[in-house]
Design a protein around this motif. Sequence first.
Motif, PDB file in Angstrom:
ATOM      1  N   HIS A   1      -9.714   5.086  -9.938  1.00 29.01           N
ATOM      2  CA  HIS A   1      -8.399   4.449  -9.935  1.00 29.01           C
ATOM      3  C   HIS A   1      -8.544   2.963  -9.600  1.00 29.01           C
ATOM      4  CE1 HIS A   1      -9.272   5.548  -5.780  1.00 29.01           C
ATOM      5  NE2 HIS A   1      -8.451   4.593  -5.403  1.00 29.01           N
ATOM      6  N   ALA A   2      -7.633   2.154 -10.106  1.00 27.31           N
ATOM      7  CA  ALA A   2      -7.667   0.712  -9.846  1.00 27.31           C
ATOM      8  C   ALA A   2      -6.668   0.350  -8.759  1.00 27.31           C
ATOM      9  CB  ALA A   2      -7.357  -0.072 -11.121  1.00 27.31           C
ATOM     10  N   GLU A   3      -7.045  -0.613  -7.930  1.00 25.90           N
ATOM     11  CA  GLU A   3      -6.183  -1.099  -6.855  1.00 25.90           C
ATOM     12  C   GLU A   3      -6.240  -2.626  -6.856  1.00 25.90           C
ATOM     13  OE1 GLU A   3      -6.822   2.372  -3.508  1.00 25.90           O
ATOM     14  OE2 GLU A   3      -8.526   1.136  -4.074  1.00 25.90           O
ATOM     15  N   TRP A   4      -5.122  -3.256  -6.451  1.00 28.30           N
ATOM     16  CA  TRP A   4      -5.052  -4.716  -6.454  1.00 28.30           C
ATOM     17  C   TRP A   4      -5.501  -5.250  -5.098  1.00 28.30           C
ATOM     18  CZ3 TRP A   4      -3.013  -8.788  -3.806  1.00 28.30           C
ATOM     19  CH2 TRP A   4      -3.030 -10.034  -4.459  1.00 28.30           C
ATOM     20  N   GLY A   5      -6.316  -6.307  -5.139  1.00 25.68           N
ATOM     21  CA  GLY A   5      -6.779  -6.895  -3.891  1.00 25.68           C
ATOM     22  C   GLY A   5      -6.948  -8.393  -3.981  1.00 25.68           C
ATOM     23  N   GLU A   6      -7.091  -9.001  -2.810  1.00 22.25           N
ATOM     24  CA  GLU A   6      -7.297 -10.448  -2.737  1.00 22.25           C
ATOM     25  C   GLU A   6      -8.242 -10.791  -1.592  1.00 22.25           C
ATOM     26  OE1 GLU A   6      -4.845 -14.675  -2.688  1.00 22.25           O
ATOM     27  OE2 GLU A   6      -3.828 -12.851  -2.024  1.00 22.25           O
ATOM     28  N   VAL A   7      -9.225 -11.631  -1.915  1.00 19.67           N
ATOM     29  CA  VAL A   7     -10.073 -12.283  -0.917  1.00 19.67           C
ATOM     30  C   VAL A   7      -9.728 -13.763  -0.982  1.00 19.67           C
ATOM     31  CG1 VAL A   7     -12.431 -12.807  -0.175  1.00 19.67           C
ATOM     32  CG2 VAL A   7     -11.914 -10.580  -1.232  1.00 19.67           C
ATOM     33  N   THR A   8      -9.113 -14.289   0.060  1.00 15.66           N
ATOM     34  CA  THR A   8      -8.703 -15.689   0.052  1.00 15.66           C
ATOM     35  C   THR A   8      -9.930 -16.598   0.196  1.00 15.66           C
ATOM     36  OG1 THR A   8      -8.436 -15.763   2.450  1.00 15.66           O
ATOM     37  CG2 THR A   8      -6.509 -15.093   1.126  1.00 15.66           C
ATOM     38  N   ALA A   9      -9.717 -17.880  -0.043  1.00 17.89           N
ATOM     39  CA  ALA A   9     -10.807 -18.844   0.129  1.00 17.89           C
ATOM     40  C   ALA A   9     -11.309 -18.831   1.570  1.00 17.89           C
ATOM     41  CB  ALA A   9     -10.326 -20.239  -0.262  1.00 17.89           C
TER      42      ALA A   9
ATOM     43  N   LEU B   1     -13.320  13.693   2.542  1.00 18.36           N
ATOM     44  CA  LEU B   1     -13.320  14.989   1.876  1.00 18.36           C
ATOM     45  C   LEU B   1     -14.675  15.329   1.259  1.00 18.36           C
ATOM     46  CD1 LEU B   1     -10.007  14.655  -0.153  1.00 18.36           C
ATOM     47  CD2 LEU B   1     -10.467  16.520   1.418  1.00 18.36           C
ATOM     48  N   PRO B   2     -15.037  16.612   1.220  1.00 15.69           N
ATOM     49  CA  PRO B   2     -16.188  17.020   0.415  1.00 15.69           C
ATOM     50  C   PRO B   2     -15.977  16.639  -1.048  1.00 15.69           C
ATOM     51  CG  PRO B   2     -15.441  18.823   1.825  1.00 15.69           C
ATOM     52  CD  PRO B   2     -14.387  17.748   1.901  1.00 15.69           C
ATOM     53  N   LYS B   3     -17.042  16.222  -1.694  1.00 17.16           N
ATOM     54  CA  LYS B   3     -17.060  15.888  -3.125  1.00 17.16           C
ATOM     55  C   LYS B   3     -16.097  14.753  -3.489  1.00 17.16           C
ATOM     56  CE  LYS B   3     -16.455  20.162  -4.696  1.00 17.16           C
ATOM     57  NZ  LYS B   3     -16.440  21.331  -5.628  1.00 17.16           N
ATOM     58  N   SER B   4     -15.717  13.934  -2.520  1.00 18.60           N
ATOM     59  CA  SER B   4     -14.802  12.822  -2.787  1.00 18.60           C
ATOM     60  C   SER B   4     -15.581  11.556  -3.119  1.00 18.60           C
ATOM     61  CB  SER B   4     -13.907  12.557  -1.577  1.00 18.60           C
ATOM     62  OG  SER B   4     -14.686  12.108  -0.474  1.00 18.60           O
ATOM     63  N   THR B   5     -14.909  10.617  -3.776  1.00 25.54           N
ATOM     64  CA  THR B   5     -15.557   9.338  -4.076  1.00 25.54           C
ATOM     65  C   THR B   5     -15.929   8.593  -2.794  1.00 25.54           C
ATOM     66  OG1 THR B   5     -13.434   8.171  -4.226  1.00 25.54           O
ATOM     67  CG2 THR B   5     -14.315   9.134  -6.252  1.00 25.54           C
ATOM     68  N   LEU B   6     -15.183   8.830  -1.702  1.00 28.42           N
ATOM     69  CA  LEU B   6     -15.468   8.125  -0.453  1.00 28.42           C
ATOM     70  C   LEU B   6     -16.692   8.701   0.248  1.00 28.42           C
ATOM     71  CD1 LEU B   6     -11.830   7.538   0.817  1.00 28.42           C
ATOM     72  CD2 LEU B   6     -13.288   6.058  -0.571  1.00 28.42           C
ATOM     73  N   PHE B   7     -16.897  10.013   0.151  1.00 29.09           N
ATOM     74  CA  PHE B   7     -18.146  10.565   0.686  1.00 29.09           C
ATOM     75  C   PHE B   7     -19.334  10.091  -0.154  1.00 29.09           C
ATOM     76  CE2 PHE B   7     -21.412  13.887   1.250  1.00 29.09           C
ATOM     77  CZ  PHE B   7     -21.650  13.692   2.604  1.00 29.09           C
ATOM     78  N   MET B   8     -19.140   9.917  -1.445  1.00 29.57           N
ATOM     79  CA  MET B   8     -20.194   9.345  -2.284  1.00 29.57           C
ATOM     80  C   MET B   8     -20.516   7.925  -1.837  1.00 29.57           C
ATOM     81  SD  MET B   8     -18.872  10.705  -5.993  1.00 29.57           S
ATOM     82  CE  MET B   8     -18.376  12.427  -6.185  1.00 29.57           C
TER      83      MET B   8
ATOM     84  N   ALA C   1       0.831  -1.203   0.000  1.00 30.83           N
ATOM     85  CA  ALA C   1       0.000   0.000   0.000  1.00 30.83           C
ATOM     86  C   ALA C   1       0.863   1.250   0.000  1.00 30.83           C
ATOM     87  CB  ALA C   1      -0.920   0.008   1.215  1.00 30.83           C
ATOM     88  N   VAL C   2       0.368   2.296  -0.651  1.00 39.79           N
ATOM     89  CA  VAL C   2       1.031   3.601  -0.586  1.00 39.79           C
ATOM     90  C   VAL C   2       0.140   4.617   0.122  1.00 39.79           C
ATOM     91  CG1 VAL C   2       2.428   3.135  -2.621  1.00 39.79           C
ATOM     92  CG2 VAL C   2       0.219   4.285  -2.889  1.00 39.79           C
TER      93      VAL C   2
ATOM     94  N   GLY D   1      -4.049   2.649  -3.067  1.00 37.01           N
ATOM     95  CA  GLY D   1      -3.251   3.479  -3.950  1.00 37.01           C
ATOM     96  C   GLY D   1      -3.404   4.951  -3.647  1.00 37.01           C
ATOM     97  N   ALA D   2      -2.517   5.750  -4.222  1.00 32.23           N
ATOM     98  CA  ALA D   2      -2.570   7.199  -4.013  1.00 32.23           C
ATOM     99  C   ALA D   2      -3.806   7.818  -4.645  1.00 32.23           C
ATOM    100  CB  ALA D   2      -1.307   7.848  -4.590  1.00 32.23           C
ATOM    101  N   GLY D   3      -4.451   7.100  -5.550  1.00 26.73           N
ATOM    102  CA  GLY D   3      -5.662   7.614  -6.182  1.00 26.73           C
ATOM    103  C   GLY D   3      -6.776   7.895  -5.199  1.00 26.73           C
ATOM    104  N   THR D   4      -6.685   7.305  -4.013  1.00 24.97           N
ATOM    105  CA  THR D   4      -7.716   7.557  -3.005  1.00 24.97           C
ATOM    106  C   THR D   4      -7.754   9.032  -2.604  1.00 24.97           C
ATOM    107  OG1 THR D   4      -8.598   6.758  -0.902  1.00 24.97           O
ATOM    108  CG2 THR D   4      -6.245   7.092  -1.004  1.00 24.97           C
ATOM    109  N   PHE D   5      -6.661   9.779  -2.854  1.00 24.61           N
ATOM    110  CA  PHE D   5      -6.604  11.195  -2.499  1.00 24.61           C
ATOM    111  C   PHE D   5      -6.879  12.124  -3.678  1.00 24.61           C
ATOM    112  CE2 PHE D   5      -3.296   9.220   0.349  1.00 24.61           C
ATOM    113  CZ  PHE D   5      -4.143   9.125   1.444  1.00 24.61           C
ATOM    114  N   LEU D   6      -7.036  11.561  -4.885  1.00 26.35           N
ATOM    115  CA  LEU D   6      -7.212  12.421  -6.051  1.00 26.35           C
ATOM    116  C   LEU D   6      -8.581  13.090  -6.026  1.00 26.35           C
ATOM    117  CD1 LEU D   6      -5.695  10.212  -8.904  1.00 26.35           C
ATOM    118  CD2 LEU D   6      -4.644  12.151  -7.725  1.00 26.35           C
ATOM    119  N   PRO D   7      -8.656  14.374  -6.321  1.00 27.46           N
ATOM    120  CA  PRO D   7      -9.952  15.051  -6.357  1.00 27.46           C
ATOM    121  C   PRO D   7     -10.760  14.613  -7.574  1.00 27.46           C
ATOM    122  CG  PRO D   7      -8.217  16.518  -7.129  1.00 27.46           C
ATOM    123  CD  PRO D   7      -7.534  15.279  -6.626  1.00 27.46           C
ATOM    124  N   VAL D   8     -12.067  14.720  -7.449  1.00 24.14           N
ATOM    125  CA  VAL D   8     -12.949  14.452  -8.581  1.00 24.14           C
ATOM    126  C   VAL D   8     -13.035  15.736  -9.389  1.00 24.14           C
ATOM    127  CG1 VAL D   8     -15.267  13.777  -9.285  1.00 24.14           C
ATOM    128  CG2 VAL D   8     -14.224  12.739  -7.251  1.00 24.14           C
TER     129      VAL D   8
END
Length: 347
Positions: free
Chosen positions: A225-233, A299-306, A174-175, A207-214
């Motif tokens: 932004h795309a991020e790599w993840g894994e859900v194990t069995a 953040l206001p107007k962020s993808t996470l507030f959405m 993670a970054v 990823g750093a994209g989590t901080f990018l403004p819309v």
Amino acid sequence: MKVADFDFALPADRIAVRPAVPREAARLLRVTADGLADFTVGDLPALLRRGDLLVLNDTKVIPARLEGLIGAGRVELNLIRAVDGRTWDCLARPGKRFRPGAVVRFGDRLAATVRAKDPEGTITLEFDRAGADLMAALDAVGTMPLPPYIARKRTPDAQDRADYQPVFAAREGAVAAPTASLHLTPDLLARLEAMGVERTMVTLHVGAGTFLPVKVEDTRDHRMHAEWGEVTAAAAEAIGRARREGRRVIAVGTTALRLIESAAAPDGTLSPYAGWTDIFITPGYRFRAVDVLMTNFHLPKSTLFMLVSALAGTERMKAAYAHAVEAGYRFYSYGDASLIDRLEVPA
């Protein structure tokens, strides 16, 4: 939907630049159909139920902020995405020095060659070592990649090595930190386990994209932004078993939620998953597998507030955030937290 619909007033002095001490002393705003209630993270044993399943993101933040030299010229960069074991994309300045073929030296411990530079300014670096050797070198020469809204207020220091890392972090990559997890301590996790709250781990390398403004006006035009993840069995089985038994699935952090929802079929069943996700959750999204979300204030107007607006309704979350501002809650990565029930909201 208009991005402006997700705006709200946030005084600059609400941005936390250091975490609460101890971690679980951070405040916690409970958001349910019945309204709002103020707690601390340490109150979680009183708020959760026996049989609840916590889903935690075990990604580990790497020291991704680097200073180096190209020739005699100083440069700064932040790693943003792994391409392979020795190659990373990064954001760097001054960008004009990063010409393909240029060599960046980070003291005598590490060097990298510029392999590409795209029109948007992203630099691709190939390091002179890979895997565990690269991680060890980054640990020696790098600093923690604090979010821009903290880094603008103060310089990262040695304390951030501990503060900006969950206590259960295990898988490097993670970054940016899964910040809701920063509030949890071994003692609090032990108390929850003793009362019958279960937990399982997934991995999403934030990823750093989590901080990018819309930057668009309409949410339909935003590219996530795309991020790599894994859900194990084992994690998929634990989540599936909780759902079959009618127990609550509680995602600790938007990263865990986004990964679970990416892995879930339309009927909510989960299979093992490993790959990239760019899921973008906005109001109208029908959640497949998550019942409750623990998350920081965004953040206001962020993808996470959405995302939290999709979970509980935009007007309800605006009211919750207005309460948090008025009550002196601390915002963003080092700030306080909320515990939000998934509520039925109109599309």
